[in-house]
Design a protein around this motif. Structure first.
Motif: not given
Length: 699
Positions: A85-94, A97-100, A109-116, A580-581
């Motif tokens: 689960v922590a890795r899934a959250i890390l992917y959001l914070a990263q 990139f699979g969809d970009c 999206w890294s910034r958007h997700n960090s605020f969320l 990265y990225p």
């Protein structure tokens, strides 16, 4: 690199590098395969929950609902499930990139997700997990038993620290198009990190504790680079960067009723030009040989700064071509006295080129307004009264009876340039409080983030400083690997060591880059602490400086500069296609030994130049106005080391080197001054003048 062929470096000093670079430095190249692991963990869970849609297509409410579900998954007992689960959250914070399609989207999206993630309480949840991991004695004992520690020992910690770092870094950096709710979010987060909310101490203290625990050898698996980067960014976010500091200083001077600053030092430095570095004896030798048409076998050489010390300088050989042997018999542990000249780097003599004849252009006035301290006026009057009247009046600077007219003029000029610092006022207040503790009562201390941090750090402050300097010593390029030095490579070495030449080249670059990033973060965070504590209260600054000096910070920084600084600043320890990225959205080309060797085509390495300037600024902070510490610079023979650093044509770096040379010039003797006139005139042009200061000719 000869001193002639170094071009001007177009370097803009700031709080940190560009956003992409700062995020890229969080990961080592050996961690790269984990990016796809994070993606897999996220996609397995996401596609089970949301069918046939991508993260970017969900509206805000759906994204929130999904993140809440993930956060519930962190509460399970099973460690492996929690890690997924922590890795899934890390992917959001990263930045999913699979969809970009490009790097800009990933960063967006890294910034958007960090605020969320922050708004839904992710940081607090991860803080609890981090506390659990730090106290995980099982991981510590298994790491202690292993002969070699690798990435695998710190997997959980690295995932947690990466998420926290991405959130801090993304939320910290302001952008103009940020919606109002993000601005509120930023302020709340800053307050949460600055003041103890859920715990007894601010968040930075937890990270300091991790640093000391790592250095004491109880937790060798802690991923130190990530801890230090996060600690630096947390301090930068909560205390404020250099521009914020300048604004705070201006505000504080207003509150204390002091006149405004004569200039904005950040702006003055930005407009400064670099001076051409002093010529070296090797080059002079060549020129003289050409002039004489090789009449004599050994030409006379202008006496270099080193002769008064009979010191061996790797840039100065009797015969241009004989390398000095390494002298490797001195133990350089930070506990023993660091012997600076324990080993000189072997640097082959350069084929000299004739320096181009430069037109001298005189600057329009000097860059800095001269400053005079109250003490200087008192000393001047004391000397004048002794000379003309035969007795003195202590600290009286008003009575000028019996003194000739020119002295009146001098005192008037001195008073025009008198500068009272915030520190002077603070010291005066302390003295008054000591004199009348009953009538003045207790001092009212503002609860600023800096004050809270200092109070929290005070108890173990010496240990924190020693730990940071131990890591700095281990990461310095001039340090030889010693059995008793700490292992800072736990979070870069892979489980299977490289087999092919290409793999070992890649790992070599990775290890060097890893060390450079550690030096960068420690130098930046020490400078921030010193500057903020000095503004908050001069005695806090003095206490921290004292412990840095006790822990051998001065010889350590000089040892760091006792290398070929030009090659450190132009080092190419990065593989841009693996950063990265970039590596998440572009197909990786085939890496070859040639492409690795060529490196990127940057003129210099931003982080290394940044580190060098920070270390010079720290050295300046420690030695300014302190006679005994200035004498340490002289005793450790820092003049030739610093003079070599002038080869780097960057104005800000040169300014801090010249300041360090200026304070010790009067102790280096006439011969040194005679043979270093170019350096002397550079000091005159670039460094602030103190009236009545006999830096250039006093004995």
């Amino acid at each position: 690199q000869g001193s002639v062929d170094c071009p001007n470096l177009e370097f803009e000093y700031g709080d940190a590098d560009g956003r992409g670079a700062e995020l890229a430095e969080l990961y080592s190249y050996t961690e790269e395969p984990e990016l796809s692991t994070n993606r897999r963990c996220f996609e397995e869970d996401f596609h089970a929950q949301v069918q046939g849609r991508r993260w970017l297509e969900l509206d805000r409410a759906q994204q929130k609902a999904y993140v809440m579900r993930l956060l519930d998954g962190l509460e399970v007992v099973n460690r492996d499930k929690r890690l997924k689960v922590a890795r899934a959250i890390l992917y959001l914070a990263q930045g999913v990139f699979g969809d970009c399609d490009n790097e800009g989207d990933v960063l967006h999206w890294s910034r958007h997700n960090s605020f969320l993630l922050y708004q839904l309480g992710t940081f607090t949840a991860f803080l609890e997990l981090l506390n659990m991991e730090i106290d995980n004695s099982q991981a510590c004992s298994s790491a202690l038993r292993k002969p070699a520690i690798s990435l695998a020992d710190s997997t959980e910690l690295r995932v947690l620290l990466s998420v926290m770092y991405l959130m801090v870094e993304n939320i910290r950096v302001e952008q103009e198009e940020d919606p109002p709710e993000w601005k509120t979010c930023r302020e709340t987060f800053r307050t949460e990190l600055s003041f103890p909310v859920h715990t007894e101490e601010p968040f930075a203290l937890l990270l300091f504790t991790m640093v000391t625990k790592f250095c004491s050898g109880h937790a060798p698996h802690f991923p130190m680079k990530k801890v230090l980067l996060l600690l630096w960014k947390v301090l930068l976010f909560t205390l404020g960067g250099f521009e914020a500091l300048q604004a705070m200083k201006v505000r504080k001077r207003e509150e204390l009723g002091l006149p405004p600053l004569p200039e904005d030092s950040i702006q003055v430095m930005r407009s400064m030009r670099a001076a051409s570095p002093p010529t070296y004896s090797i080059e002079l030798m060549e020129q003289q040989q050409q002039k004489r048409g090789h009449r004599s076998r050994r030409p006379l050489v202008k006496q270099d700064s080193l002769d008064i010390y009979n010191e061996r300088d790797p840039f100065k050989n009797d015969e241009a071509g004989v390398d000095e042997e390494e002298n490797d018999d001195v133990d350089s542990g930070i506990e023993g006295e660091l012997d600076l000249l324990e080993r000189d780097a072997i640097i082959p003599a350069m084929p000299a080129q004739r320096p181009p004849i430069e037109r001298v252009s005189f600057p329009k006035g000097l860059p800095w307004a001269p400053k005079v301290r109250q003490k200087d006026i008192e000393h001047f009057l004391e000397a004048s009264r002794n000379k003309f009247i035969g007795f003195t009046l202590g600290q009286d600077t008003e009575t000028l009876i019996g003194l000739p007219r020119p002295i009146h003029e001098s005192v008037k000029t001195l008073k025009q340039h008198k500068y009272v610092s915030i520190s002077d006022v603070q010291i005066k207040n302390e003295e008054e409080l000591e004199k009348c503790p009953m009538s003045l009562g207790e001092e009212e201390v503002q609860e600023t983030p800096c004050e809270v941090l200092y109070r929290a750090m005070l108890y173990n402050l010496p240990q924190y400083m020693i730990a940071l300097l131990k890591i700095l010593l281990a990461a310095a390029p001039t340090s030889k690997a010693k059995t008793d030095s700490i292992n800072i490579l736990a979070d870069v070495l892979p489980e299977e060591m490289p087999i092919t030449v290409l793999q070992s080249m890649k790992l070599g670059i990775d290890v060097n880059r890893h060390k450079e990033i550690i030096v960068k973060s420690i130098s930046a965070l020490l400078l921030l602490l010193l500057k903020h504590f000095k503004l908050n209260h001069i005695y806090q600054f003095e206490y921290v400086s004292q412990h840095l000096v006790f822990a051998n910070c001065i010889p350590l920084i000089l040892k760091f500069f006792n290398q070929n600084i030009m090659s450190y600043i132009t080092a190419k320890n990065s593989i841009s296609v693996l950063d990265y990225p970039h590596c998440t959205v572009c197909d990786l080309p085939e890496l070859t030994a040639e492409s690795l060797e060529a490196g990127d085509n940057n003129q210099f390495c931003w982080r290394n130049l940044f580190s060098c300037i920070n270390l010079l600024r720290i050295l300046n902070k420690l030695t300014k106005w302190k006679h005994s510490r200035t004498m340490m610079l002289v005793v450790f023979k820092s003049a030739p080391i610093l003079k070599r650093a002038l080869k780097v044509k960057q104005a800000m770096m040169q300014l801090y080197v010249l300041k360090l040379l200026k304070i010790q010039t009067k102790y280096l003797g006439r011969q040194w001054r005679k043979s270093n006139m170019k350096t002397m005139s550079a000091i005159y042009q670039k460094v602030r003048h103190r009236m009545n200061d006999d830096w250039a000719y006093g004995n």
